[in-house]
Each structure stands twice: as C-alpha cells, then as structure tokens.
Scaffold this motif. Structure first.
Motif, mmCIF file in Angstrom:
data_model
loop_
_atom_site.group_PDB
_atom_site.id
_atom_site.type_symbol
_atom_site.label_atom_id
_atom_site.label_comp_id
_atom_site.label_asym_id
_atom_site.label_seq_id
_atom_site.Cartn_x
_atom_site.Cartn_y
_atom_site.Cartn_z
ATOM 1 N N ALA A 451 30.763 30.328 46.466
ATOM 2 C CA ALA A 451 30.281 31.506 47.183
ATOM 3 C C ALA A 451 31.132 31.795 48.411
ATOM 4 O O ALA A 451 31.443 32.956 48.715
ATOM 5 C CB ALA A 451 28.814 31.308 47.586
ATOM 6 N N MET A 452 31.553 30.734 49.121
ATOM 7 C CA MET A 452 32.308 30.922 50.356
ATOM 8 C C MET A 452 33.711 31.475 50.086
ATOM 9 O O MET A 452 34.123 32.467 50.686
ATOM 10 C CB MET A 452 32.391 29.592 51.108
ATOM 11 N N THR A 457 37.693 35.876 49.742
ATOM 12 C CA THR A 457 38.679 36.492 48.848
ATOM 13 C C THR A 457 38.351 37.957 48.619
ATOM 14 O O THR A 457 39.248 38.812 48.574
ATOM 15 C CB THR A 457 38.718 35.741 47.506
ATOM 16 N N LEU A 458 37.071 38.264 48.485
ATOM 17 C CA LEU A 458 36.647 39.655 48.324
ATOM 18 C C LEU A 458 37.080 40.486 49.526
ATOM 19 O O LEU A 458 37.609 41.604 49.372
ATOM 20 C CB LEU A 458 35.122 39.709 48.162
ATOM 21 N N MET A 548 33.160 31.720 42.555
ATOM 22 C CA MET A 548 34.070 32.703 43.148
ATOM 23 C C MET A 548 34.119 33.973 42.305
ATOM 24 O O MET A 548 34.066 35.094 42.848
ATOM 25 C CB MET A 548 35.461 32.089 43.267
ATOM 26 N N LEU A 549 34.204 33.837 40.992
ATOM 27 C CA LEU A 549 34.261 35.007 40.114
ATOM 28 C C LEU A 549 32.987 35.834 40.193
ATOM 29 O O LEU A 549 33.036 37.073 40.130
ATOM 30 C CB LEU A 549 34.519 34.566 38.672
ATOM 31 N N ILE A 550 31.836 35.174 40.335
ATOM 32 C CA ILE A 550 30.580 35.908 40.468
ATOM 33 C C ILE A 550 30.613 36.799 41.698
ATOM 34 O O ILE A 550 30.216 37.978 41.658
ATOM 35 C CB ILE A 550 29.385 34.927 40.532
#
Length: 602
Positions: A451-452, A457-458, A548-550
């Motif tokens: 999640a972090m 990255t987003l 991360m992909l989520i």
C-alpha cells in the motif's frame, strides 16, 4: 529450572543420561534441547555485554557532542558521511530474524532463495535515482510529507498511521524472535534479553538521535559480519571443506537455482524471488521513513546515491552469507536432523544450535555470534524508534503546533522514542501469544509495504491521480492484502503446505534409521485433498507487488471517475521522470543546488 553453567570441556548430559560431547557431531538419542541447555561461559557474556556497552557509550557521546536542535537530532544536521550512512542502511536492512531465519529456510527448502541479492541489486538504481531524487529535490523531513504536497493531509495521515502500526509489530518480532531462538541454546531468559535489548536501544536512540543510531549501526554491521564469517569458516572446516558441503547439499537436491515455475503459489522461483523481491526491497529502500531519513541526512543527492551502492555491497553480502550458512548447517546435520530427532522444536533454532555445536568449545565465539544476532535486532529496532519519533513529530504534532520551539520539539521527540520503546515491550508480550507470528508478520509487512509504495508510485508516476483515488486505493490495498495474509495464516494453521521442503535424514542418529521428509514430521501438515482456496496459497514474495498494483489500478480509475488532477497545476518537482535515472553530474553535487529546490515546511 535452569541448569547451572558447566565448563566447556565437560560432557553435557540429557535428562535421561545420554551424553552429548560439545563440539562434535550430536548423538541425538532420546534427547531434547530443553533438557540440556548449552550455556554461555563468562567470556561469552563479557563479549556480548561489551557490544551493548559500546552502543550505550556511542549514544552518550553523541548526546554530549550534538546540539539541541531538532534538525541535529533527527537529521544529523544534514552532514552525515557516505560510509556511516551506507553501513547504517545495511544494518537496518538486516535483522536478527534474517540471520536466523534465512539459514533455516535454506536448510529446509534449498538454495532458490539465494537469488535475493540480485533483487537487491536491481532495486538499487530504482530507489537511488527515481524515488530518492524526488525526496532530495523537495528536501522534506518526513517521507509522508510528500503525500500532503502531492495529495492532501488526509492521505498523509493514513500513511503515517499504517507506518506506525507496521513498525510496532515489526519491532516486536525483531526483538522477540531472536530472543526466543537463542534462549533455547544459551539459557538466556526471553523476557530478560528482550528487556535488555529494548532498554539499551531506547536509551542510546533517545539520547543521541540519528547520529547515535547511524554510528551504532556501523559498529553492529561489523559485528554481524565478524560473527557469521567466523562460525561459517569453522563449520566448513568441521564438515571437511567446501567440496563436502557442496556434495552433501547436491545429493539431497538442495542445490537448486533454476526453478522457472510460473505458478504464483510456488513459494520460491526465479520469478518470485527476483521480481517479488525487487518490489519488496524497492518499497523498503524507496519510501520507508527509516531509510529516507538517512538519505536526507546527507548534504547532497550524489552522496546519497553513492551510499546506496555501498549499502548494496554490505547488505547483499550479509544475505548471501546467510544463504550459504544454510548449506553449511545442512552439511553438518545431513544424516541426523535436529528437528526430526526433537533436539530443537522450531527451524529458527537450528542456527544457534549449529553455533553452539560448532564453536561451543571455543570461549568467546558463541558470545560473538549472539552479539551479531542482537546487533541485527538493535539496528532494526533503533531505526524503527527514530523514524517513528520523527513521524509522530512531523505528521501529528507539528501540523497542529507549527510554532513549537526547537528545544521543546527535540524533547518531545526523545519522549516519543522512550514511550514507543515501552509500548514495544507490551507488544512483545502480545506477540508471544501468537503461534504463527513469523509468517503473520511477513504477511502484515507485505500488506503495508504494498500500500505504501503504491501510493508513492501513484503520486510520482501518474500525474492525473488525485487525493480521492490515492486514499481509496491505499485503503483497499491494505484491506485486501490483510485479508490475503490473514487467510493464508488460517490456512496454514489448518494444514496448508508447500511442495519445496527437502528430505531430512535421521540415518546417522542412534535411535533413528529412516529418511523422512519435513512434511511427514508435521512442519507442514495437510493433504492435497484439503487444499485451501488457491489465493491463500500465493507466495508471500508476491504480496508487495500485488498491493502496489491494487493502489495503482484503483487509484487511477477512481481519480478519473472523481475528476482527475490537472497535471499542469502540479509542481514538476513532485513528479518522477525516468530521465532521473541518467542525471547530469551537477544535480545535487553542491548544497547550493539543493537550496534552490528546498520547500520550506513547518
């Protein structure tokens, strides 16, 4: 009741009277480690205590030499050198659980995990030239400060809460797991060693700040290397040389480097270790507050990048030695497995057992190894305490009290470090009640790490992402990965197993004459007919990447649905460009360049 310490040249007897000569191969007939503790001598205690004392003195020294400013206490006045930061990064990367758990994993499952140093190598340019370049351009103090600049304060607070929760659980297992394993072979009470470790670490962290943490880490990385290399050299010699170590592992099918299975439920493959490991280490080095804080304690970006490459050599070296250590341990017990013969109860006790069996008759060497394991725990613990103290100050106190005086802020930060050190002891008591805490902690860390790194990255790579998308994606990712982690733990408690456990032999034991597998001894129970839901069998190494992909997928979709961010309105310094991987030599080479890019935040 604990038995008295016996001289090293005496024979240690089990409760049933069977003799076990220290320093030779074990005769494990009807023995159990709990019946014949292999205890320290006074030289071991002296060496171990000296390591703790030096750490305390480093904290006192930097408290005496340092100033009273918050910048000096938390960021070292941005004057830290390349070498100590690099060694501190390496020490923080390696905990006592790494030094104990990695050899045990290689012993049970083979050498596939040995690809992990390559994953660490691949993540170095990604973190050093992409994520780190953004933080250094902005000159933020807290990594989560970036999230408020890019999105809003709500996203920042969510990330801060998740980080603090993760650190509390992680620090608890960092001190508990080594203490539990080492108690079995040294006789040191678990809660006594936990209390000593927390007391010493909290003292020098609260007293000396980031400089004390960095320099004690530098000392501790050398202790880790010295202890591990010494034990391995003696173990190789006892086994008959490198050729014998290799052949015994080869004969048991433990030498395995090219498992290219694409099944994500296969625990260790080239893909899961290298790709999954890449995302795990990128999340750690790229956005973890304890690491970012060290990078920002350096005066220039260029120096920080050099320290990252130096850290790679030291950290990957320790992981490599730990992997090799697993093969040496197997060469020692290839025909008389301590797990099967009930000498130890858990796999993570096998490395301490190996140490006492190999160098137990050499005064000081067991103490050196225990000092190395505790050094790994201390380095991770001190980093966690210092970073949590900074997060609390910058993300929860300073926003509401922007005019807080510098000396008061420093005192508050020291108080927070002490408070969390005390809370951590309570967390250890809670952790001790959980049966599958090691796997549960890995799953929990994967959930938070995914999640972090996803939300950072987003923000850095998706200019159109907005605060609603970032917050929604981060929370859903955390919830989904926690569901995955908890589900996998329940499945394991009901018999989930994997098919990579290698054969264990008791042919050389007096009371055992069969060759059996770890599965049949209950290390991984269950049957194929009881196979749980397939998603709960996904390898833990994929957790960070999935999380991360989520965030990236949901965050992008929700941002478009709720009114995406106009990239033209964003400060360009908040975005990361792949051209940063090939920076000019002038970027960050001087403090003056950094000053022009500073963002002043209270």
């Amino acid at each position: 009741m604990q038995k008295p310490i016996q001289p090293r040249d005496q024979i240690v007897k089990s409760a049933k009277g069977h003799q076990l000569q220290r320093g030779n191969s074990f005769n494990m007939e009807d023995s159990a480690l709990s019946r014949h503790q292999l205890l320290f001598g006074w030289v071991d205690y002296l060496l171990f205590a000296s390591t703790l004392l030096v750490s305390l003195l480093i904290g006192v020294y930097h408290a005496w030499r340092g100033g009273n400013s918050t910048s000096e206490y938390l960021m070292g006045g941005k004057s830290m050198g390349i070498f100590p930061i690099a060694m501190s990064l390496a020490a923080s990367s390696i905990s006592g659980t790494t030094l104990l758990g990695t050899p045990a994993d290689i012993y049970l499952t083979g050498t596939m995990y040995s690809w992990m140093p390559l994953a660490m190598f691949l993540c170095t340019p990604a973190t050093g030239y992409l994520y780190l370049s953004v933080f250094h351009r902005l000159q933020v103090v807290s990594a989560n400060q970036y999230l408020e600049l890019r999105f809003n304060h709500i996203v920042r607070r969510i990330a801060s809460v998740l980080y603090i929760i993760k650190q509390l659980f992680y620090m608890a297992i960092v001190v508990y797991a080594p203490s539990l394993a080492l108690k079995q072979v040294t006789g040191i009470n678990v809660y006594l060693s936990v209390g000593v470790m927390l007391g010493v670490c909290t003292f020098y962290t609260a007293l000396g700040g980031i400089k004390a943490v960095v320099w004690t880490d530098t000392l501790q990385i050398f202790v880790m290397y010295g202890s591990f290399i010494t034990v391995l050299v003696k173990g190789i010699n006892d086994a008959g040389g490198l050729g014998t170590v290799w052949q015994r592992n080869l004969d048991s099918s433990r030498v395995e480097f090219f498992n290219v299975d694409f099944d994500p439920t296969t625990r260790h493959t080239i893909w899961s270790v290298i790709i999954g490991g890449f995302f795990y280490w990128t999340s750690f080095y790229g956005v973890d507050q304890s690491i970012v804080q060290r990078f920002l304690a350096m005066p220039t970006l260029h120096r920080a990048q050099i320290s990252m490459w130096c850290n790679l050599v030291a950290a990957a070296g320790i992981v490599g030695f730990a992997c090799f250590g697993g093969t040496v341990v197997y060469a020692k017990y290839f025909d008389c497995d301590p797990l099967t013969s009930k000498v130890i109860e858990k796999a993570d006790q096998i490395m301490p057992l190996f140490v006492m069996d190999t160098v137990g008759n050499l005064p000081g060497l067991p103490g050196l190894f225990v000092a190395g394991v505790f050094s790994g725990a201390l380095s991770s613990l001190s980093s966690g305490l210092n970073s949590v103290a900074l997060i609390v100050l910058e993300d929860f106190i300073r926003p509401f009290f922007p005019s807080i005086e510098d000396q008061t802020a420093t005192k508050v930060t020291k108080g927070v470090a002490i408070l969390f050190g005390c809370i951590n002891f309570g967390m250890v008591l809670l952790v001790a009640q959980v049966q599958t805490i090691l796997d549960a902690t890995l799953s929990f860390n994967g959930a938070v790490n995914g999640a972090m790194i996803g939300v950072f990255t987003l923000g850095m790579f998706v200019p159109s992402a907005n605060a609603i998308g970032a917050g929604f994606g981060m929370l859903i990712s955390f919830a989904a990965m926690m569901w995955l982690g908890v589900g996998s733990q329940i499945a394991k408690s009901r018999g989930l197993r994997h098919n990579q456990l290698k054969t264990l032999s008791t042919a050389g034991c007096a009371s055992f004459n069969s060759t059996i597998t770890a599965i049949s001894q209950g290390l991984m129970k269950g049957s194929e007919d009881e196979a749980p839901f397939v998603i709960w069998r996904i390898s833990y190494l994929w957790y960070t990447m999935i999380g991360m992909l989520i965030v990236l997928i949901l965050g992008t979709i929700v941002s478009f649905m709720t009114g995406r961010q106009n990239p033209r309105l964003l400060d360009p310094k908040l975005l990361c460009k792949f051209s940063d991987c090939f920076p000019s030599r002038k970027i960050g080479d001087s403090p003056q360049n950094n000053k022009t890019n500073n963002i002043e935040l209270d």
